[in-house]
Design an enzyme around this catalytic site. Structure first.
Site, PDB file in Angstrom:
ATOM      1  CG  HIS A 144     102.423   2.348  48.330  1.00 22.87           C
ATOM      2  ND1 HIS A 144     103.246   1.290  48.624  1.00 22.87           N
ATOM      3  CD2 HIS A 144     101.426   2.307  49.247  1.00 22.87           C
ATOM      4  CE1 HIS A 144     102.778   0.643  49.680  1.00 22.87           C
ATOM      5  NE2 HIS A 144     101.673   1.229  50.072  1.00 22.87           N
ATOM      6  CE  LYS A 160     107.431   3.993  43.385  1.00 23.56           C
ATOM      7  NZ  LYS A 160     106.358   3.401  44.201  1.00 23.56           N
ATOM      8  CE1 TYR A 218     110.084   1.487  45.421  1.00 19.56           C
ATOM      9  CE2 TYR A 218     110.042  -0.805  46.117  1.00 19.56           C
ATOM     10  CZ  TYR A 218     109.803   0.534  46.367  1.00 19.56           C
ATOM     11  OH  TYR A 218     109.282   0.902  47.580  1.00 19.56           O
ATOM     12  CG  ASP A 273      99.702  -0.527  52.105  1.00 19.79           C
ATOM     13  OD1 ASP A 273     100.091   0.658  52.234  1.00 19.79           O
ATOM     14  OD2 ASP A 273     100.394  -1.398  51.554  1.00 19.79           O
TER      15      ASP A 273
END
Length: 186
Positions: free
Chosen positions: A61, A71, A131, A169
């Site tokens: 992603h 991130k 995250y 996904d």
């Protein structure tokens, strides 16, 4: 410095100093001054946490402008294989895959700057992942790359018959056809 170079510019592994004693342990998972000293000036605005079982693969992603995200990823419990793909056009490491085990035991974290696709697989029975993001989530800016693209040849360290991937996904494009506005800035 508690940062380890990965061979890909901007992608860093953070190994905190851990203080162990008979009561348990203590460490600073994030300290703006320490990260700033390594050139990471990102202001994190959102924390995301997930819990997944063995074999789950999430990703790959990323978000595009105006909600591009950097991130900082870590495993709070269990163990994951964290994966980053450099998708910055013109980068000397364009298309290169970096993976590292992040676990409750090793307490390592991966700093992922903008211009990378990100995913992870769960190697333990259960894993909780946290995250930090320096931009808010935006469904309209969300994009990705199919986890099993043969051009990337990622070893998720999970047998294919045990892999659990979301329908969302599974519909992601391959690397050659993904939406990719990122340019390497040197």
């Amino acid at each position: 410095m508690p940062f380890i170079e990965t061979g890909i510019q901007g992608l860093l592994v953070f190994e905190p100093v851990v203080f162990d004693d008979s009561r348990g342990f203590f460490y600073e998972a994030y300290n703006q001054k320490i990260f700033g000293g390594a050139g990471i000036e990102n202001q994190f605005v959102q924390d995301n946490q997930s819990r997944s079982t063995y074999g789950v693969i999430r990703g790959l992603h990323y978000q595009v402008a105006p909600f591009v995200q950097a991130k900082l990823i870590r495993a709070l419990s269990g163990s994951i294989l964290d994966v980053a793909v450099d998708i910055r056009k013109g980068s000397p490491t364009f298309g290169k895959v970096f993976s590292i085990e992040l676990s409750e035991a090793n307490k390592k974290q991966l700093f992922l700057p903008a211009g990378f696709a990100h995913g992870f697989s769960v190697l333990s029975e259960v894993a909780e992942v946290l995250y930090k993001c320096d931009q808010f989530y935006s469904k309209a800016s969300e994009h990705g790359i199919i986890y099993n693209d043969p051009a990337l040849n990622i070893d998720w360290q999970v047998p294919l018959d045990k892999a659990i991937v979301s329908d969302k996904d599974l519909m992601l494009p391959d690397f050659a056809h993904c939406v990719n506005p990122f340019e390497y800035k040197g």
